[in-house]
Design an enzyme around this catalytic site. Structure first.
Site, PDB file in Angstrom:
ATOM      1  N   GLY A   7     -29.513  23.941  14.619  1.00 39.38           N
ATOM      2  CA  GLY A   7     -28.282  23.780  15.389  1.00 39.38           C
ATOM      3  C   GLY A   7     -28.588  22.807  16.522  1.00 39.38           C
ATOM      4  O   GLY A   7     -29.358  23.125  17.428  1.00 39.38           O
ATOM      5  N   ALA A   8     -28.045  21.604  16.409  1.00 39.56           N
ATOM      6  CA  ALA A   8     -28.274  20.598  17.459  1.00 39.56           C
ATOM      7  C   ALA A   8     -26.993  20.428  18.270  1.00 39.56           C
ATOM      8  O   ALA A   8     -26.649  19.337  18.702  1.00 39.56           O
ATOM      9  CB  ALA A   8     -28.715  19.273  16.837  1.00 39.56           C
ATOM     10  N   GLY A   9     -26.284  21.526  18.440  1.00 46.80           N
ATOM     11  CA  GLY A   9     -25.091  21.529  19.285  1.00 46.80           C
ATOM     12  C   GLY A   9     -25.514  21.631  20.741  1.00 46.80           C
ATOM     13  O   GLY A   9     -26.638  21.267  21.106  1.00 46.80           O
ATOM     14  N   VAL A  11     -26.278  24.187  22.807  1.00 50.44           N
ATOM     15  CA  VAL A  11     -27.432  25.023  23.177  1.00 50.44           C
ATOM     16  C   VAL A  11     -28.716  24.476  22.555  1.00 50.44           C
ATOM     17  O   VAL A  11     -29.758  24.380  23.220  1.00 50.44           O
ATOM     18  CB  VAL A  11     -27.195  26.489  22.754  1.00 50.44           C
ATOM     19  N   ARG A  81     -17.943  30.514  21.261  1.00 53.94           N
ATOM     20  CA  ARG A  81     -16.680  31.124  21.691  1.00 53.94           C
ATOM     21  C   ARG A  81     -15.704  30.082  22.223  1.00 53.94           C
ATOM     22  O   ARG A  81     -16.099  29.105  22.836  1.00 53.94           O
ATOM     23  CB  ARG A  81     -16.954  32.100  22.831  1.00 53.94           C
ATOM     24  N   ARG A  87     -17.468  37.659  21.933  1.00 52.32           N
ATOM     25  CA  ARG A  87     -18.612  37.280  21.091  1.00 52.32           C
ATOM     26  C   ARG A  87     -18.472  37.903  19.701  1.00 52.32           C
ATOM     27  O   ARG A  87     -18.862  37.314  18.709  1.00 52.32           O
ATOM     28  CB  ARG A  87     -19.919  37.739  21.741  1.00 52.32           C
ATOM     29  N   ASN A 119     -24.398  33.979  18.618  1.00 45.25           N
ATOM     30  CA  ASN A 119     -23.624  35.192  18.924  1.00 45.25           C
ATOM     31  C   ASN A 119     -22.826  35.701  17.723  1.00 45.25           C
ATOM     32  O   ASN A 119     -22.501  34.903  16.841  1.00 45.25           O
ATOM     33  CB  ASN A 119     -22.647  34.887  20.070  1.00 45.25           C
ATOM     34  N   HIS A 174     -25.999  42.192  24.749  1.00 42.58           N
ATOM     35  CA  HIS A 174     -25.499  40.939  25.331  1.00 42.58           C
ATOM     36  C   HIS A 174     -23.984  41.028  25.289  1.00 42.58           C
ATOM     37  O   HIS A 174     -23.351  40.615  24.329  1.00 42.58           O
ATOM     38  CB  HIS A 174     -26.006  39.757  24.499  1.00 42.58           C
TER      39      HIS A 174
HETATM   40  P1  NAI Z   1     -22.052  24.132  19.126  1.00 44.55           P
HETATM   41  O1  NAI Z   1     -20.798  24.230  18.337  1.00 44.55           O
HETATM   42  O2  NAI Z   1     -22.160  23.116  20.196  1.00 44.55           O
HETATM   43  O3  NAI Z   1     -23.290  23.912  18.126  1.00 44.55           O
HETATM   44  C1  NAI Z   1     -23.473  24.625  16.965  1.00 44.55           C
HETATM   45  C2  NAI Z   1     -24.106  23.688  15.946  1.00 44.55           C
HETATM   46  O4  NAI Z   1     -24.481  24.422  14.787  1.00 44.55           O
HETATM   47  C3  NAI Z   1     -23.170  22.559  15.472  1.00 44.55           C
HETATM   48  O5  NAI Z   1     -23.732  21.291  15.787  1.00 44.55           O
HETATM   49  C4  NAI Z   1     -23.069  22.782  13.964  1.00 44.55           C
HETATM   50  O6  NAI Z   1     -23.010  21.575  13.218  1.00 44.55           O
HETATM   51  C5  NAI Z   1     -24.369  23.540  13.697  1.00 44.55           C
HETATM   52  N1  NAI Z   1     -24.368  24.282  12.435  1.00 44.55           N
HETATM   53  C6  NAI Z   1     -23.400  25.082  11.903  1.00 44.55           C
HETATM   54  N2  NAI Z   1     -23.795  25.557  10.713  1.00 44.55           N
HETATM   55  C7  NAI Z   1     -25.031  25.090  10.474  1.00 44.55           C
HETATM   56  C8  NAI Z   1     -25.968  25.239   9.421  1.00 44.55           C
HETATM   57  N3  NAI Z   1     -25.705  26.007   8.368  1.00 44.55           N
HETATM   58  N4  NAI Z   1     -27.153  24.584   9.513  1.00 44.55           N
HETATM   59  C9  NAI Z   1     -27.426  23.816  10.569  1.00 44.55           C
HETATM   60  N5  NAI Z   1     -26.584  23.635  11.613  1.00 44.55           N
HETATM   61  C10 NAI Z   1     -25.408  24.267  11.567  1.00 44.55           C
HETATM   62  O7  NAI Z   1     -22.302  25.601  19.717  1.00 44.55           O
HETATM   63  P2  NAI Z   1     -23.263  25.993  20.942  1.00 44.55           P
HETATM   64  O8  NAI Z   1     -22.498  25.932  22.210  1.00 44.55           O
HETATM   65  O9  NAI Z   1     -24.539  25.237  20.823  1.00 44.55           O
HETATM   66  O10 NAI Z   1     -23.525  27.532  20.623  1.00 44.55           O
HETATM   67  C11 NAI Z   1     -24.316  27.906  19.514  1.00 44.55           C
HETATM   68  C12 NAI Z   1     -24.347  29.424  19.354  1.00 44.55           C
HETATM   69  O11 NAI Z   1     -25.094  30.001  20.420  1.00 44.55           O
HETATM   70  C13 NAI Z   1     -22.983  30.107  19.390  1.00 44.55           C
HETATM   71  O12 NAI Z   1     -22.934  31.151  18.438  1.00 44.55           O
HETATM   72  C14 NAI Z   1     -22.911  30.671  20.785  1.00 44.55           C
HETATM   73  O13 NAI Z   1     -22.009  31.740  20.894  1.00 44.55           O
HETATM   74  C15 NAI Z   1     -24.345  31.085  20.984  1.00 44.55           C
HETATM   75  N6  NAI Z   1     -24.758  31.294  22.364  1.00 44.55           N
HETATM   76  C16 NAI Z   1     -25.589  32.365  22.607  1.00 44.55           C
HETATM   77  C17 NAI Z   1     -26.042  32.641  23.876  1.00 44.55           C
HETATM   78  C18 NAI Z   1     -26.951  33.796  24.104  1.00 44.55           C
HETATM   79  O14 NAI Z   1     -27.131  34.208  25.242  1.00 44.55           O
HETATM   80  N7  NAI Z   1     -27.571  34.353  23.101  1.00 44.55           N
HETATM   81  C19 NAI Z   1     -25.618  31.814  25.021  1.00 44.55           C
HETATM   82  C20 NAI Z   1     -24.811  30.682  24.649  1.00 44.55           C
HETATM   83  C21 NAI Z   1     -24.387  30.450  23.365  1.00 44.55           C
END
Ligand code: NAI
Length: 307
Positions: A7-9, A11, A81, A87, A119, A174
Site C-alpha cells: 500500500g503506497a497510499g 500511510v 475512512r 473504522r 482498519n 483501536h
Molecule cells: P490510501 O487510500 O491513501 O492508500 C491505500 C492504498 O492501498 C492505495 O494506494 C491502494 O491502491 C492500495 N491497495 C489497495 N488494494 C491493494 C492491494 N490488493 N495490493 C496493493 N495495494 C493495494 O489509504 P491510507 O490513508 O494510506 O490508509 C490505509 C489504511 O490504513 C486504511 O485502512 C486506514 O483506515 C488505515 N489506517 C490505520 C491506522 C491505524 O492506526 N492502524 C491509522 C491510519 C490509517
C-alpha cells in the site's frame, strides 16, 4: 534488513519515508496495485537521499511476489475512512484485501513479521494472522503507538510540557474501547493528576480516542497519515534494532491480564522476531476491567467477521 510496505497510499508513503530516513534498513520496497504509484513514490524518495543523507534503497513494484523476501511486511493496503464512516464500516472490503496480501506475504517470506495497519485494525490483525498461518508472535497490529502519541501530544500542549515528557500507553482496541491507564501515565516524571485536573485529563483521553475522526473531519477526504506512518515505522525500527522497549501494540494474548485468548492492545516488548513478551503492568482494577472488555468486544467482532 528488507522491509516491504504494501500500500503506497498516504500511510504507506510516510511509513516508507520514515523507515528510509532512519538509515538503518538496507532496502524498503513499496508495493501498490495502482500501476506506477509505488515506483513513482520510490523514485521521488530516492531523489531525497543525497539531500537528507540516507543510504536506504527504495524500490516500488505492483506485486508482493516481486518485492523479494522480507524481514518485515507492513500492510497498509485497503480503503481509508471517509467523513461519517467508522473504522468498522471498512471491514468487509479490507478483510478481502488484507487476507489475500497476508497469505501472499507469508508464502514469499515464511520467516517474516507482519505489521498490520489497515482498519478496522484489531479485526484485520486477527484476520491476517489466520490467513497467513504465521505464528501469532509474528503478526502484530499498529494502533497503540499512534493513540499514545496523540494523547502525549495533546497532554503536552495542555500541561505546557514537552510531549516527550509525557508518558502514557494506549491499550485495548483501536476505537471506542481504547483505554489509557492513567495510573501509569506521567508528566515530567510525576503522576498525571499532579499536572492537570482530573476532568481535563478525561477530556484529553476522549479527544485522543476521537483524534482519527477529528482529522478525517478536517481533511474531508481520506484519513490521518503523518502520525500513523511515523507510528508504523517506529514499530518496525523497534523490531529491527531489537530494542526491547515497552510500547503499546496489538498482540495476541494467551492468559496475560486475565484475557483468555485473542488480539488486543497491550504493553509489549518487540524484538527482531516480532513479539518478545507482553509486559504485565500493575493496572488499577477499573483499567484492567476496561482492557478485558476491549478484548471481549474485539473477539465478538472477529466472530462476526467470520460468519
Ligand atoms: P490510501 O487510500 O491513501 O492508500 C491505500 C492504498 O492501498 C492505495 O494506494 C491502494 O491502491 C492500495 N491497495 C489497495 N488494494 C491493494 C492491494 N490488493 N495490493 C496493493 N495495494 C493495494 O489509504 P491510507 O490513508 O494510506 O490508509 C490505509 C489504511 O490504513 C486504511 O485502512 C486506514 O483506515 C488505515 N489506517 C490505520 C491506522 C491505524 O492506526 N492502524 C491509522 C491510519 C490509517
Amino acid at each position: 534488513h528488507r522491509v516491504v510496505v504494501v500500500g503506497a497510499g498516504h500511510v504507506g508513503m510516510i511509513t516508507a519515508m520514515k523507515l528510509a530516513e532512519a538509515n538503518i534498513i538496507e532496502e524498503v520496497v513499496l508495493v501498490d496495485i495502482a500501476d506506477g504509484l509505488a515506483a513513482g513514490i520510490a523514485l521521488d524518495l530516492t531523489h531525497s537521499t543525497a539531500l537528507l543523507g540516507f543510504d536506504t534503497k527504495v524500490r516500488g513494484v505492483t506485486q508482493v511476489a516481486d518485492a523479494g523476501v522480507a524481514d518485515y511486511v507492513v500492510i497498509t493496503a485497503g480503503r481509508a475512512r471517509q467523513p461519517g464512516m467508522s473504522r468498522t464500516d471498512l471491514v468487509e472490503v479490507n478483510a478481502g484485501i488484507v487476507g489475500g496480501l497476508a497469505r501472499e506475504a507469508a508464502a514469499v517470506s515464511p520467516g517474516t513479521v507482519l505489521l498490520i495497519v489497515t482498519n478496522p485494525l484489531d479485526e484485520m490483525t486477527h484476520h491476517a494472522w489466520q490467513a497467513s498461518g504465521l505464528p501469532a508472535e509474528r503478526v502484530i497490529g499498529m494502533a497503540g503507538v499512534l493513540d499514545s502519541s496523540r494523547f502525549q501530544a495533546l497532554t503536552g500542549l495542555a500541561a505546557r510540557s514537552a510531549p516527550s515528557d509525557v508518558s502514557a500507553l494506549a491499550l485495548g482496541s483501536h476505537g471506542d474501547e481504547m483505554v489509557i491507564p492513567l495510573s501509569q501515565a506521567r508528566v515530567a516524571g510525576k503522576a498525571i493528576d499532579q499536572a492537570l485536573p482530573q476532568g481535563e485529563v478525561t477530556a484529553l483521553v476522549d479527544r485522543a480516542r476521537n483524534s482519527g475522526a477529528e482529522v478525517v473531519g478536517l481533511l474531508k477526504s481520506g484519513s490521518a497519515f503523518f502520525a500513523p506512518g511515523a507510528s508504523a515505522a517506529r514499530m518496525v525500527l523497534a523490531m529491527a534494532t531489537d530494542s526491547g522497549e515497552v510500547i503499546a501494540a496489538t498482540v495476541h494474548a494467551r492468559g496475560e491480564y486475565g484475557i483468555r485468548e485473542g488480539y488486543v492492545g497491550l504493553p509489549a516488548k518487540l524484538g527482531r522476531g516480532g513479539l518478545r513478551e507482553i509486559v504485565e503492568l500493575p493496572l488499577a482494577e477499573d483499567e484492567l476491567a476496561a482492557v478485558r472488555t476491549a478484548a471481549t468486544r474485539i473477539s465478538e467482532r472477529v466472530a462476526d467477521l467470520q460468519q
